[in-house]
Structure formats: structure tokens, C-alpha cells
Scaffold this active site. Sequence first.
Site, PDB file in Angstrom:
ATOM      1  N   ASP A 180      -7.243  -3.465   3.119  1.00 17.58           N
ATOM      2  CA  ASP A 180      -6.133  -4.376   2.811  1.00 17.58           C
ATOM      3  C   ASP A 180      -6.342  -5.784   3.367  1.00 17.58           C
ATOM      4  OD1 ASP A 180      -4.635  -2.312   1.582  1.00 17.58           O
ATOM      5  OD2 ASP A 180      -3.995  -1.594   3.543  1.00 17.58           O
TER       6      ASP A 180
ATOM      7  N   ASP B 194       0.860  -1.170   0.000  1.00 15.13           N
ATOM      8  CA  ASP B 194       0.000   0.000   0.000  1.00 15.13           C
ATOM      9  C   ASP B 194       0.904   1.229   0.000  1.00 15.13           C
ATOM     10  OD1 ASP B 194      -2.350   1.444   0.103  1.00 15.13           O
ATOM     11  OD2 ASP B 194      -2.452   1.432   2.280  1.00 15.13           O
TER      12      ASP B 194
ATOM     13  N   ASP C 263      -2.325  -1.310   5.839  1.00 17.33           N
ATOM     14  CA  ASP C 263      -2.707  -0.890   7.181  1.00 17.33           C
ATOM     15  C   ASP C 263      -4.203  -0.655   7.340  1.00 17.33           C
ATOM     16  OD1 ASP C 263      -2.928   1.338   5.612  1.00 17.33           O
ATOM     17  OD2 ASP C 263      -1.762   2.668   6.913  1.00 17.33           O
TER      18      ASP C 263
END
Length: 904
Positions: free
Chosen positions: A638, A329, A634
Site C-alpha cells: 500500500d 484495503d 497496512d
Amino acid sequence: MEQTHIIHTAEEDAALKILETDAQGLSVEEASQRLERYGLNMLPDVKHAGAFTRFFRQFRNVLIYVLLASSVVTALMGHFVDTAVILVVVLINALVGFVQEGRAEKAMDAIRKMLAPTAAVLRGGQRVTLPAEQLVPGDVVLLEAGDKVPADLRLLQAEGLLISEAVLTGESVPVEKDTAAVAEQLPLGDRSCMAFKGTMVAGGTGIGVVAATGTGTEIGKISGMLAEIQPLVTPLIEKMNLFARYLSAIILVGAALMTLYGTLLRGMDFSELFMVAVGLAVAAIPEGLPAVLTITLAIGVQAMAGRHAIVRRMPAIETLGSVSVICTDKTGTLTHNEMTVTTIVTAEADFTVTGEGYSPDGEVMLGGAAIDIAAHETLGFIAEGGVLCNSAALHQEQEGWFVEGDPMEGALLTMARKCGLKEEDLRARFPRSAVIPFDAKMRYMAALHKTPDGKAVLYVKGAPEKLLELCTAQRMADGSDAELDENYWREAVETIAAEGQRVLAVAVKPMPAAKTRITTEEAESGLVLLGLFGLIDPPRDEAVEAVAACRAAGISVKMITGDHVVTATAIARQVGLEYPDHALTGHDLDAMDDETLGRAVLETDVFARTSPAHKLRLVKALQAHQMVVAMTGDGVNDAPALKRADVGIAMGRKGSEAAKEAAAIVLSDDNFASIAAAVREGRTVYDNLKKVIGWTLPTNAGEAAVIMLAVFVGLTLPLTAIQILWINLVTVTTLGMALAFEPTEENTMRRSPRPRMEALLSGVVIWQIVLVSVLFVVGVMFVFLYAQTRDYSLELSRTMVVNTLVVMEIAYLFFFRNLYGTSLTWQAVRGTPAVWVALTAAVLAQLAVTYLPFMQQMFGTESVPVQDGLVVVGIGAVLLFIMEVEKQIRLRLFAGRRKTPEIT
């Protein structure tokens, strides 16, 4: 209760009609009926395996089945000591696995904790507060700053409404909301007329009608994906399971052949024959190997904790060592998740601002050199406007600097401190008289302030394209105002935006001293443009180094984010991804079939405006190429991909609980750089696991070969089943453990990742198994016949054989530690402290089983005379010498080749 009235348009009327409600909300009766129809607005409970089930799951292994069957039959035959030892081995392995098993299925609970406990709702036009779980489609919900959105809402009103959707999209800046309809197929981050369950209201107010509840919400869909995803079996466990099946087949075939041979050709009775078969099984099965592998992984857990990587599931360590691609990410992983002003443009010049996050440490640069702020008056003007037209607050706490309010406004306060201006001093000198809050439709905020000399001044901050329409002049370097150069400012906006930065403009307007209120008409005329701010969530410096280290190790890094394409590609360039300028969006992915995506995923490193389903699909596409995929993140968005990936890596400090529970590894410092260090540790652990396996299998094969030779030649068994169990447990849990502490090799991070389907046993190891088996048979039979020719008792002869096997395994350990260099040097003999601790433990154990009376009675041993002990030690020395000769010949044969043969 209070009466609430809603003014709405035709678009909102259409939404209300679809949901069969009106602006005054549902009646109590209708809400009750819908609650029965749709159910509670909550995620379903997930049943977790109980302790009893988890314990017995540890016995699902073919090798364990063979041992358990052996224990049952030995008990029926009255060999209770053998039965007890076998069961102790099995029980120890099961307990180790039971204790270490992670709590992987708590992701659902973590998501549930994120959701709003209560909601302000209109029922029959009356405002009431209800438990969020009682909301139903058609309910009208009121939103205020600080609220968690209790369900997926279609907005009916939005007054300066800002919602932080980072947990769903990964976008670090709150999203401006309005009521205008948008296309249904747009990514979540672009659905401006929707508010999603579990997100946070950062500012303004709003009213929305519930469009979906429970599992029908976007966050509910994520939890549904989590429940359906089965974590992949790690490469080592997959190989060990395959190896166990093959080994079991070989053992059963060997036992059957011995049974036929003994029954048909030698006339052995069943009792004797079965104990021989048990002896073969015990010799061939590496009973202690599962425990040693588990302990080796546990050592890796401790080492990785020192690298800020907390391991939740131990097998993930060895998988991390084989990772070939990391899907990361952007927000909070490669970047700080803290907005920072990096560019200031005035009519005078373009300035660069250094520093990271909300910390005021940094300088304003011009042409690569730090400047004197006092010499650039325009900087003071724009910094002053950025602080006064601002509702955020900046605080310093023990852990660092934090912002209360909008992150972009917080970044402006940090920038002002770098210019020498503190917000509390400015706000005291320029008290606020009135404010027009930011509104998504107007796209600006305005604040009226009293000046120290008793006058009044209006500051306006907002979208640059909006303020350029409202400004007629610009502030020059000498403090004077000149005609607005619109082309200059539009080019500056495009340049800043092309670098992935968000752009804010600040303007000023003198006001009459008696002015205490402002109107939109006053805020939208006669403005003087002070300049532009370029803001970005900057990449971590250490993330740049970590990406470079990963690429040097043959690991591809791909960014999968919910943020905009321009921002994502800008960060990709800064951190050094291989293909930073070629990006695909979630819309692009939707248009691709699996085959097209499979090709594209290899040539693309940036994926923007993605949804949780996109991330999951990308992970699967990479795994279809036999890649070992690590996924970092996070947010709640995700979690499904974290669980599906071979290794899910969550951020510990700023990561959501859902992400942490779905992941196998949690980074305690939220630093991408820790991943490179963790990969290094993972590779070291796997190397040591290979050494343990490569040392264990040849020695076990040698023991089995001794048993089989004795049966087929017609000799008395040189050792019993319980003695073989003793050897395997003692040597594997001492000598084998020493290999688990081997240090990291120099070229660890310069090797390419190992293939997912790499064989557990290479040609070199198979050769080692054959050679060591032959040497073990020769050594054991020599000692056994040596003892028998001296008319030693069978017990003493077997005791010498037991000690001979242990001494040979010690010699093989010193050989195996230095497979590509000579073992006959002081440095090689000196080894590591773990080697000598293990050697001492093994020697003491052998002395105990040889000379202690109670152990002699249990294991059928006798004391060995000193002169015979020297013969045993000599056999080990001869083995080491022969293996060293073989090593030198083999290394010379491979000399000049490009690749040194792998250990396993």
C-alpha cells in the site's frame, strides 16, 4: 557445512538454465563475480533533507519574500526597530513550520528493516549461512518455517510450503506454494512457483533459485515507486500559495502606484515614500496568518488524536475534510485480519457461528437461534476433528487472543471453544501418534491419534474437492455412517464459496489400535466425511457503520485489495459499498487504457487481485477527476499509493512500518470507523480555517485602505508600519486564534465534500472585504481627525487609531462568529471560553502598549484619556450595529434560495 541434494524436474532445469546455475548452487568465484555485476541485495539509501535545508525551505513564500525585502531596506535606512519586528514575525513563522514538518521520507528505511538479515544458501553444493545482502541471481536458497524470504526466488522444491504474502498482496491467509510453472503476467498472489523478498515462511520447507535481488525484486520495485512519487500539495496550501502570489502582485502594484504618485505629483522624498510603501505592505500582508493556520491545524491534531487518528503531517487534516473518495484495503482495514469460522455444514444441517476474530466469545446458531451443542452430536465430531488434525495453538494475552501457526487452523480452535471443547484437553485425551503435514500437491493434512479407550483414529483435513474424492461415507446426526451424498456436499461447497468464504472439509477413519504410523494410501481410502467449515476474515461491525456515515457525507468508498474477487465482493456487500457486485481485477486493469480506466473507476467500487502499481494507477485515475483521494492500508504493497494519495491513512497496530512512514495519518486502533470520525474533525478544522481567513483578510484590507487613502489624500499617516505589525500580530494571534476553537457545526457530516478547485475567496467574502474596508477607513479617519481637531499630539492620535482598529476587529469577530444568525443575543455574546480568553489577552496587550512606558517608547504611543477611550469603544459598537443590519438584509435576500452563501 552439510551436503544438500535436490531432486528437480524439467521445468526447474529450465529455470536453472535461464539463470545460468545448477542445483548445487554457484561457486564462490562465480558468486563473487555476479556480486560485482548485480550489486548488493539491498535497497539504495535515500538522501534526506538536512535540518539546515528544511529550515530555509520554510521561507519559500512570496509574501515572506516581500517582508524580507522590506526588512533589508528599512535596515539600510536606519529604521532598526521596524526591521527587528519584521524579522521576528518571519522567524516565528519559519520556526513553527520547521518544527511541524514530518519525516515523510523514512518509508525506504522502514522497508529495509523488513528484510532478512541472513540466508541459508548452497555454494558448490555446501550449505552456508550468508548475509542476505550478498545474495546474487543464480544462488540456491533453502527456506524453512519462520524464515523471511531473502530475495525473489523461483522455487525448485516445495514440501508443504506456505508463505504469508500479506505485506505484498493483502491476502490474510498463507499461500500454498509449488514448483509448477505459471504464466508471467499473473498477479503476484497467483504466482505459486515464486517466493518474494520480504514475505514470511509460515510452514513447510522449500528450495529456490534467486531470480532477482535488490531493486529488481517486487518489494524493490515498490521502494522505487516510493522514491519517484512526489506527494501532492494539499488543497489549502495550493490555494494559499495562489492567493499569496496574487496578493503580492497587488501589493507591489499598489506600492509602485504610490511611489509614482508621491514622486511625480507630491514631491515626497524617497525615505518618506518608502516607509509609506512598507506601511502598505505590512498592512496588506497577514503576517500572523501562517502561524495561526499552523496552530489551528495543531489543535486539529490533538482533537484527532482523541479519535484514534495520529497526524504525521499537519496539512493533511484540512485535506481530510475535503476527501471525496476513500480507497481502502480490505484485510486489516475493513476486516479484522483474523480468520473466523462462520459456517459449519454437516449431514444434519447448516449452522452459523457468531463472534469475531480469535476470541472464543460466540455461539453456534441454527435457524437464527442459539442451540444446545450436546443435542447436535455431529457438531462435536467435526469440532473434534478440527482440533486434532491441527498444529496451531491459541493463546490469550493482555491485548486479546492470538494464534501461533496457520490462521485457518487457529480459527478452528476458536470454533471448537465455542462448541465447549478446549484444544489442550482434547490433545491430552487423544495423544497424537503420527502426522502427514499439509502438502500443496496432496491438498490435505492427516493426523493419527490414540483414543481414551485405547483405540486409534485418523482425522484428515483439507480442500473439500480433494476429500470428496477420498470419502465413501458421511457421518449422520445419530452417529451412524451412511453412503456419501456427493451432490449435497458439492452444492454446500459452492454456496459457502459464493459468500466469499474459504472452505475446509474434515473426515475421519477408524484405525487398528496398534497403529502408530500412517501412509498416504491409508489416508486416502475409506474416509467418512464429518462436514465442512466456512471461514472468512469478517468485516468489523463498526466498519459497516463508518461506510454508511461516509456515504451519507457524500464520500465514495472503494475497496482495492490483493485478495480474490469472490472474497472481495462478499466483504463489499457486507460493509455496504455502493457497487459491491461489479468488480475489476488487476488483469482487467492491465487491459484498459487510461481513458477507459477513468470511466470505469467511477462506476466500480471493488478492485481485486491488484498489485502496488494497480493501486497507484487507480489513485491517479480518481485524482484526474479532480477528486480528493484518501488511501488506507497496512501493507508494504500500500505504501506507494499511500504516498501519492491526497491523504494516506495507515493502520497503526497491524500496519507495516513502511505503510506508516508513507502515510500522512496513522490510525492507532486500526479501525475504519475512526476514518469517519477523522473526516468530521477534518471538516471542522477546515471550517475554522475558513473563519480565520474570512476574519483576517477584511481586517487587513481595512488597515491597507487606511494607509492608501492617507497617501492619496495627502494626510499624515494615521499609524506607522511597526504599529500595524503590532495590531496584526496581537489580534491575529489572539482573536484569530479564538476562531480555531469553534465547535463542530451540526450539519458537518451531512454536507457534500467541497470541490478540490473551490475558490478560497467567495463572493460573500469579497463583499465583506469591500464593506469592512470602507467602514474601517471611516472609523479610523473619524477618530484621527477627532484627535487632530483637539490638538492632540501625532503620537496620541495614532495611539487612538491603533486602539480603534483593535476594537473594530473585536466587534467584527463577534459578528463573524454568527454569520448566519444574529450576534445580538446572550448566547452569541457569551461565545466560547476561547473567545473570552482571546478577548482578555487582546485587551491586556492593548493596555500594555498604550500605558506602559517602555512599550510607548518602542511603538511610539501615548496614554489615552478615559473619555477618549469611550469614543474608541463606541466606534466598535457602531461597526457591529452596521454589520448586523447588513447581515439581516443579506439573509433576507437569500431567504428561499436552496443554498445559503458560504463563508469562504
